[in-house]
Design a protein around this motif. Structure first.
Motif, PDB file in Angstrom:
ATOM      1  N   GLY A  78       0.842  -1.193   0.000  1.00 46.16           N
ATOM      2  CA  GLY A  78       0.000   0.000   0.000  1.00 46.16           C
ATOM      3  C   GLY A  78       0.870   1.233   0.000  1.00 46.16           C
ATOM      4  N   LYS A  79       0.232   2.381  -0.263  1.00 44.40           N
ATOM      5  CA  LYS A  79       0.966   3.644  -0.317  1.00 44.40           C
ATOM      6  C   LYS A  79       1.474   4.051   1.060  1.00 44.40           C
ATOM      7  N   PHE A  80       2.265   5.127   1.114  1.00 46.38           N
ATOM      8  CA  PHE A  80       2.787   5.614   2.391  1.00 46.38           C
ATOM      9  C   PHE A  80       1.624   5.979   3.317  1.00 46.38           C
ATOM     10  N   ALA A  81       1.836   5.764   4.602  1.00 48.41           N
ATOM     11  CA  ALA A  81       0.839   6.071   5.634  1.00 48.41           C
ATOM     12  C   ALA A  81      -0.443   5.249   5.518  1.00 48.41           C
ATOM     13  N   SER A  82      -0.396   4.157   4.757  1.00 53.54           N
ATOM     14  CA  SER A  82      -1.606   3.338   4.679  1.00 53.54           C
ATOM     15  C   SER A  82      -1.775   2.487   5.936  1.00 53.54           C
ATOM     16  N   LYS A 101       7.982 -16.654  16.913  1.00 53.15           N
ATOM     17  CA  LYS A 101       6.791 -17.129  16.216  1.00 53.15           C
ATOM     18  C   LYS A 101       6.337 -16.172  15.118  1.00 53.15           C
ATOM     19  N   LEU A 102       7.032 -15.018  15.051  1.00 45.14           N
ATOM     20  CA  LEU A 102       6.687 -14.065  13.987  1.00 45.14           C
ATOM     21  C   LEU A 102       7.955 -13.371  13.520  1.00 45.14           C
ATOM     22  N   ILE A 103       8.130 -13.310  12.200  1.00 42.83           N
ATOM     23  CA  ILE A 103       9.202 -12.499  11.616  1.00 42.83           C
ATOM     24  C   ILE A 103       8.531 -11.368  10.844  1.00 42.83           C
ATOM     25  N   VAL A 104       8.928 -10.131  11.157  1.00 43.48           N
ATOM     26  CA  VAL A 104       8.421  -8.980  10.418  1.00 43.48           C
ATOM     27  C   VAL A 104       9.558  -8.434   9.561  1.00 43.48           C
ATOM     28  N   VAL A 105       9.309  -8.226   8.290  1.00 37.76           N
ATOM     29  CA  VAL A 105      10.281  -7.520   7.444  1.00 37.76           C
ATOM     30  C   VAL A 105       9.589  -6.258   6.932  1.00 37.76           C
ATOM     31  N   ASP A 106      10.008  -5.114   7.443  1.00 34.13           N
ATOM     32  CA  ASP A 106       9.347  -3.832   7.134  1.00 34.13           C
ATOM     33  C   ASP A 106      10.396  -2.844   6.618  1.00 34.13           C
ATOM     34  N   SER A 107      10.554  -2.613   5.325  1.00 38.62           N
ATOM     35  CA  SER A 107       9.821  -3.286   4.278  1.00 38.62           C
ATOM     36  C   SER A 107      10.738  -4.211   3.490  1.00 38.62           C
ATOM     37  N   LEU A 108      10.143  -5.086   2.718  1.00 38.74           N
ATOM     38  CA  LEU A 108      10.928  -6.073   1.975  1.00 38.74           C
ATOM     39  C   LEU A 108      11.819  -5.430   0.916  1.00 38.74           C
ATOM     40  N   MET A 109      11.272  -4.450   0.183  1.00 40.48           N
ATOM     41  CA  MET A 109      11.914  -4.032  -1.072  1.00 40.48           C
ATOM     42  C   MET A 109      12.702  -2.728  -1.012  1.00 40.48           C
ATOM     43  N   SER A 110      12.540  -1.927   0.050  1.00 37.36           N
ATOM     44  CA  SER A 110      13.098  -0.567  -0.010  1.00 37.36           C
ATOM     45  C   SER A 110      14.603  -0.559  -0.272  1.00 37.36           C
ATOM     46  N   VAL A 122       5.301 -15.152   8.846  1.00 35.75           N
ATOM     47  CA  VAL A 122       6.156 -14.107   8.284  1.00 35.75           C
ATOM     48  C   VAL A 122       5.245 -13.001   7.761  1.00 35.75           C
ATOM     49  N   TYR A 123       5.495 -11.777   8.245  1.00 40.75           N
ATOM     50  CA  TYR A 123       4.723 -10.616   7.788  1.00 40.75           C
ATOM     51  C   TYR A 123       5.667  -9.667   7.072  1.00 40.75           C
ATOM     52  N   ILE A 124       5.411  -9.423   5.786  1.00 42.39           N
ATOM     53  CA  ILE A 124       6.260  -8.484   5.060  1.00 42.39           C
ATOM     54  C   ILE A 124       5.430  -7.319   4.538  1.00 42.39           C
ATOM     55  N   THR A 125       6.015  -6.128   4.578  1.00 40.02           N
ATOM     56  CA  THR A 125       5.334  -4.980   3.987  1.00 40.02           C
ATOM     57  C   THR A 125       5.986  -4.702   2.640  1.00 40.02           C
ATOM     58  N   ASN A 126       5.218  -4.116   1.750  1.00 39.84           N
ATOM     59  CA  ASN A 126       5.759  -3.853   0.415  1.00 39.84           C
ATOM     60  C   ASN A 126       5.286  -2.500  -0.099  1.00 39.84           C
ATOM     61  N   GLN A 127       6.182  -1.886  -0.871  1.00 38.52           N
ATOM     62  CA  GLN A 127       5.874  -0.595  -1.477  1.00 38.52           C
ATOM     63  C   GLN A 127       5.103  -0.811  -2.776  1.00 38.52           C
ATOM     64  N   VAL A 167       5.569  -3.648  -5.728  1.00 36.89           N
ATOM     65  CA  VAL A 167       6.841  -3.803  -6.418  1.00 36.89           C
ATOM     66  C   VAL A 167       7.411  -5.196  -6.131  1.00 36.89           C
ATOM     67  N   GLY A 168       8.478  -5.544  -6.854  1.00 35.37           N
ATOM     68  CA  GLY A 168       9.136  -6.835  -6.597  1.00 35.37           C
ATOM     69  C   GLY A 168       8.851  -7.886  -7.649  1.00 35.37           C
ATOM     70  N   GLY A 169       7.888  -7.602  -8.525  1.00 32.35           N
ATOM     71  CA  GLY A 169       7.647  -8.481  -9.663  1.00 32.35           C
ATOM     72  C   GLY A 169       7.105  -9.852  -9.286  1.00 32.35           C
ATOM     73  N   ASN A 170       7.264 -10.763 -10.226  1.00 33.55           N
ATOM     74  CA  ASN A 170       6.706 -12.113 -10.057  1.00 33.55           C
ATOM     75  C   ASN A 170       7.290 -12.870  -8.880  1.00 33.55           C
TER      76      ASN A 170
END
Ligand code: GTP
Ligand code: MG
Length: 316
Positions: free
Chosen positions: A110-114, A200-209, A246-251, A267-270
């Protein structure tokens, strides 16, 4: 007729020498199983092998791997036993089939501040709740690539859930990754930490930046996607091995090919699209309201849920 050499390792595949084997491993194709299930075009794109050689390697890997069948009832029992982490909002939990699922990757774009980071904070607290009360009684590995981790916000969310904020903070292992190599290494070397701390949880915030910043332009895309593929496969394998979420955020970007409707595309493609078990699209509505759409899920229908970002965290 010459007897075929039995295939036990990647190097035993036809047409795969040490250099190609190394390239395959770097791109995340590090077992025969993975190569057996790969699309030849992906292998060819990621390693520079010819399409013909890639097809032959995949075929040989298929023949070399043995398959064990499971009864559907067993699969069903396993799926029922999957742990889930509540998001704090019952409508969103319901849409997800009970919360964010373990043994898989849940992506929110989602967009910034979503509200992607805010949902990550809520899950970070909720993962620590007792099993049966929306949590998994575990600790959390938080990979912060944007410098937006806020312990004070975790504190408020924890208090609102009647948890001791100090104890909650003590169960969050934060890594501030300054570049994509640090991000990759944090996950590569996570096994020991996960076992020792019952993560029990891995957060990657954000995956692609970081990947986006470090590999600009089309020329770098191949290398970026190779590294990304391996990174995301490792995340999936940790999720499977340790039954964690696993919880990842994406731009997002605007896809110029979409002429009608919402052009917002993750972003990040296929590579990212295929790897995410569950994909959610989050967007701003009025004031603290946010709309979350379930874009892709293996078990739940496409749907939307409305949540609020309140001082106490994520709520209906
Ligand atoms: P980017 O990382 O910029 O792409 O955005 P994001 O999707 O991660 O957004 P984030 O989760 O940071 O959400 C930001 C929004 O959450 C703000 O616009 C606020 O509306 C809300 N928010 C952030 N912190 C608080 C807080 O402490 N209390 C409350 N009530 N709302 C907050
Ligand atoms: Mg954020």
């Amino acid at each position: 007729m010459a007897k075929e050499k039995s295939v036990k390792e990647i190097e035993d595949l036809p047409g795969v020498g040490p250099t190609t084997a190394e390239k395959l491993r770097t791109a995340g194709f590090d077992t025969l199983d993975r190569i057996a299930t790969a699309v030849p075009a992906d292998l060819s794109e990621l390693t520079g092998m010819s399409m013909d050689a890639a097809k032959k390697a995949v075929d040989a890997a298929k023949q070399a791997t043995t398959l064990e069948f499971s009864m559907a009832t067993e699969v069903y029992e396993k799926r029922k036993a999957l742990g889930r982490i509540s998001t704090g909002a019952s409508g969103l939990d319901e849409m997800l089939g009970g919360g964010v699922e373990t043994s898989g990757i849940t992506e929110v774009y989602g967009k910034f501040a979503s509200g992607k980071t805010q949902l990550g904070f809520q899950l970070t607290v909720n993962a620590q709740l007792p099993i049966g009360s929306g949590g998994l009684d575990g600790s959390v590995l938080f990979i912060d690539t944007e410098g937006t981790f806020r312990p004070e916000r975790i504190e408020s969310i924890a208090k609102a859930s009647n948890l001791d904020p100090k104890e909650v903070l003590n169960k969050i292992l934060v890594i501030r990754a300054a570049n994509s190599d640090q991000q990759i290494l944090a996950i590569e070397r996570a096994d020991k930490t996960i076992k020792e701390h019952n993560v029990k949880l891995i957060v990657v915030d954000s995956l692609m930046s970081l990947f986006r910043a470090e590999y600009p332009g089309r020329g770098a895309l191949g290398e970026r996607q190779q590294k990304l593929n391996a990174h995301i496969h490792k995340l999936q394998s940790l999720a499977d091995t340790y039954s964690l979420a696993v919880y990842i955020t994406n731009q997002v970007m605007d896809n110029p090919a979409i002429l009608f409707g919402d052009p917002t595309t993750p972003v990040g493609g296929n590579i990212v699209a295929h790897a995410a078990t569950t994909r959610l699209y989050m967007r701003k509505s009025k004031e603290e309201k946010r709309i979350i759409r379930l874009v892709d899920s293996p078990s739940m229908p496409e749907a939307e849920a409305v949540i609020k970002i309140t001082p106490n965290g994520i709520r209906d």
